[in-house]
Design an enzyme around this catalytic site. Structure first.
Site, PDB file in Angstrom:
ATOM      1  N   ASP A 130       2.224   5.504   1.976  1.00 34.27           N
ATOM      2  CA  ASP A 130       3.307   4.596   2.338  1.00 34.27           C
ATOM      3  C   ASP A 130       3.897   5.111   3.646  1.00 34.27           C
ATOM      4  O   ASP A 130       4.178   6.304   3.769  1.00 34.27           O
ATOM      5  CB  ASP A 130       4.365   4.598   1.224  1.00 34.27           C
ATOM      6  CG  ASP A 130       5.393   3.495   1.383  1.00 34.27           C
ATOM      7  OD1 ASP A 130       5.949   3.354   2.495  1.00 34.27           O
ATOM      8  OD2 ASP A 130       5.658   2.804   0.396  1.00 34.27           O
ATOM      9  N   ILE A 131       4.066   4.240   4.637  1.00 31.73           N
ATOM     10  CA  ILE A 131       4.592   4.708   5.932  1.00 31.73           C
ATOM     11  C   ILE A 131       6.091   4.979   5.890  1.00 31.73           C
ATOM     12  O   ILE A 131       6.642   5.574   6.815  1.00 31.73           O
ATOM     13  CB  ILE A 131       4.233   3.758   7.091  1.00 31.73           C
ATOM     14  CG1 ILE A 131       4.799   2.361   6.874  1.00 31.73           C
ATOM     15  CG2 ILE A 131       2.725   3.730   7.307  1.00 31.73           C
ATOM     16  CD1 ILE A 131       4.667   1.440   8.086  1.00 31.73           C
ATOM     17  N   VAL A 149       5.420  -6.760  -1.234  1.00 27.60           N
ATOM     18  CA  VAL A 149       4.171  -7.299  -0.698  1.00 27.60           C
ATOM     19  C   VAL A 149       3.490  -8.092  -1.810  1.00 27.60           C
ATOM     20  O   VAL A 149       3.335  -7.576  -2.913  1.00 27.60           O
ATOM     21  CB  VAL A 149       3.237  -6.152  -0.215  1.00 27.60           C
ATOM     22  CG1 VAL A 149       1.915  -6.703   0.292  1.00 27.60           C
ATOM     23  CG2 VAL A 149       3.910  -5.323   0.871  1.00 27.60           C
ATOM     24  N   HIS A 151      -0.004  -3.675  -6.543  1.00 26.81           N
ATOM     25  CA  HIS A 151      -0.078  -2.281  -6.108  1.00 26.81           C
ATOM     26  C   HIS A 151       0.729  -1.383  -7.033  1.00 26.81           C
ATOM     27  O   HIS A 151       1.668  -1.826  -7.683  1.00 26.81           O
ATOM     28  CB  HIS A 151       0.370  -2.104  -4.657  1.00 26.81           C
ATOM     29  CG  HIS A 151       1.764  -2.539  -4.344  1.00 26.81           C
ATOM     30  ND1 HIS A 151       2.133  -3.863  -4.261  1.00 26.81           N
ATOM     31  CD2 HIS A 151       2.884  -1.835  -4.084  1.00 26.81           C
ATOM     32  CE1 HIS A 151       3.428  -3.946  -3.940  1.00 26.81           C
ATOM     33  NE2 HIS A 151       3.909  -2.716  -3.843  1.00 26.81           N
TER      34      HIS A 151
END
Length: 130
Positions: A30-31, A90, A94
């Site tokens: 994860d950024i 999103v 996930h």
């Protein structure tokens, strides 16, 4: 359904810090991590909700989740790996995996207005990569 940012990552249209990939799943950092080493595990087939995955795709996802979580625990030497399925950011199924030592670490709110630290993310990806 319009292609999600995760589908674009799968196709290589958007760069990511991959830690694991097989024919059915992808795991990448994860950024905007809650804690260093925060990983997202996704199916390569775009479905909005984890619960709507076909049984074989769900099993593939969860097999990868376990594999990556065990790797994170041993590599990062954190006693706990928190897993969560939120699904609101999103529209692509996930699972988030977050390494931590104390429950207060899970309450960290990353600043999503700053540029991601790709140097640190790259080093972490190399550490976790299979």
């Amino acid at each position: 359904m319009q292609d999600s940012i995760f589908t674009k990552i799968i196709r290589g249209e958007i760069p990511s810090h991959k830690v694991y990939e097989d024919k059915n799943t992808l795991a990448f950092l994860d950024i905007y991590p809650v804690q260093p080493g925060h990983v997202l595990v996704i199916p390569k087939k775009q479905v909005e909700f984890v619960w709507d995955l076909e049984a074989k795709d769900y099993q593939a996802l969860m097999t990868t989740v376990k594999k990556v979580a065990l790797r994170m625990r041993s590599t990062l030497r954190k006693p706990y790996i928190h897993s969560r399925i939120v699904g609101t950011d999103v529209p692509h199924a996930h699972v988030q995996l977050i390494p931590f030592s104390t429950s207060t670490e899970l309450r960290n709110e990353p600043d999503m207005e700053v540029e991601p630290d790709h140097t640190s993310l790259g080093k972490m990806a190399e550490k976790l990569k299979f």
